[in-house]
Design an enzyme around this catalytic site. Structure first.
Site, mmCIF file in Angstrom:
data_model
loop_
_atom_site.group_PDB
_atom_site.id
_atom_site.type_symbol
_atom_site.label_atom_id
_atom_site.label_comp_id
_atom_site.label_asym_id
_atom_site.label_seq_id
_atom_site.Cartn_x
_atom_site.Cartn_y
_atom_site.Cartn_z
ATOM 1 N N GLU A 40 17.775 -20.195 -47.494
ATOM 2 C CA GLU A 40 17.992 -18.759 -47.658
ATOM 3 C C GLU A 40 18.119 -18.049 -46.315
ATOM 4 O O GLU A 40 17.878 -16.850 -46.211
ATOM 5 C CB GLU A 40 16.858 -18.134 -48.466
ATOM 6 C CG GLU A 40 15.487 -18.228 -47.824
ATOM 7 C CD GLU A 40 14.719 -19.478 -48.199
ATOM 8 O OE1 GLU A 40 13.485 -19.467 -48.088
ATOM 9 O OE2 GLU A 40 15.353 -20.475 -48.605
ATOM 10 N N ASN A 91 12.952 -17.330 -57.083
ATOM 11 C CA ASN A 91 13.330 -18.506 -57.864
ATOM 12 C C ASN A 91 12.297 -18.833 -58.932
ATOM 13 O O ASN A 91 12.636 -19.173 -60.069
ATOM 14 C CB ASN A 91 13.524 -19.708 -56.937
ATOM 15 C CG ASN A 91 14.885 -19.727 -56.276
ATOM 16 O OD1 ASN A 91 15.862 -19.240 -56.837
ATOM 17 N ND2 ASN A 91 14.957 -20.287 -55.090
#
Length: 259
Positions: free
Chosen positions: A156, A121
């Site tokens: 995640e 990210n």
């Protein structure tokens, strides 16, 4: 002795008025999102319309109500599906996972975590991160047995549930899923991108002296996941004969004592 209870308001209605009352209540309930009760009222209206009690001046009412019932049934099914599905990845969510684990009698579970996802990210942006999550879900679901499913556990992390498989088969399925993620051409998504996952497997093991506890099984999968992370990531960890083993096999660190 006469009863003091007041008769329901709909009791004095003729069939036409009762039909209108069911329709009005159903529309109000549907507007509030109470699909189950709305559906019941429209179904009652449909049965009334088909009963022959209505005047012939309304020959199209049965078809009208059949269509309304079908519409409400579809909307109710869609609302239920959305309540059990993760919006981003289109896989099942934690609510569905908890419900199904409570129903299943012999599930093996594998807890999957993307390695260094924060780094992905930070380097490539959250849009790429979302694409990675979506693609990983697709890779995890490939070649799952018919009764198996994937659910987003949070962030995640994902859970693979494989009911009715042998312990060694549960490990094999997890190992294949890990390999598919590692071998996927992530550079096609974004140059320089690479993605791996670590997986902790908790196969179902029948113990005649204990009742199956899905939450304990998730805890065991979590312990195995952290073992895989601690051993270097991009690994599958599972317990065998009191030892933690890894796939692929780690040179000089094939086993170690249970945490």
């Amino acid at each position: 002795m006469a009863s003091n209870r007041t008769a329901p308001a709909t009791g004095a209605l003729d069939p036409q008025g009762l039909l209108a009352a069911h329709e009005s209540i159903a529309n109000e309930l549907a507007a509030q999102g109470d699909w189950r009760r709305a559906y019941e009222h429209l179904r009652s209206a449909l049965e009334l319309a088909r009963s022959g009690q209505l005047q012939c001046a309304h020959p199209h009412i049965p078809e009208q109500y059949r269509l309304e019932v079908e519409r409400l049934r579809r909307e109710r099914a869609q609302a239920r599906h959305e309540s059990l599905t993760d919006a981003l990845t289109a896989t099942y969510n934690r609510r569905y996972l908890d419900r199904r684990l409570a129903e299943l009698t012999a599930p093996s579970v594998a807890l999957v975590d993307l390695d260094l996802f924060k780094h992905i990210n930070d380097r490539f942006g959250h849009r790429v991160g979302d694409q990675v999550l979506q693609r990983v879900v697709g890779l995890l679901q490939e070649t799952l047995p018919p009764d198996a499913f994937c659910a987003r556990y949070g962030g995640e992390e994902f859970v693979l549930v494989t009911p009715g498989v042998r312990p060694e088969e549960a490990v094999t399925l997890a190992a294949r899923a890990r390999a598919r993620v590692a071998e996927f051409p992530w550079s096609h998504v974004r140059p320089g991108l690479s993605v791996t996952v670590s997986i902790g497997v908790a196969p179902f093991r029948r113990d005649p002296g204990r009742r199956h506890d899905p939450q304990e099984q998730l805890v065991e999968a979590d312990v195995m996941l952290y073992a895989a992370k601690g051993a270097g990531r991009n690994l599958v960890a599972h317990r065998q004969h009191g030892q933690v083993r890894f796939v692929p096999t780690l040179r000089a660190r094939t086993t170690r004592p249970c945490p």
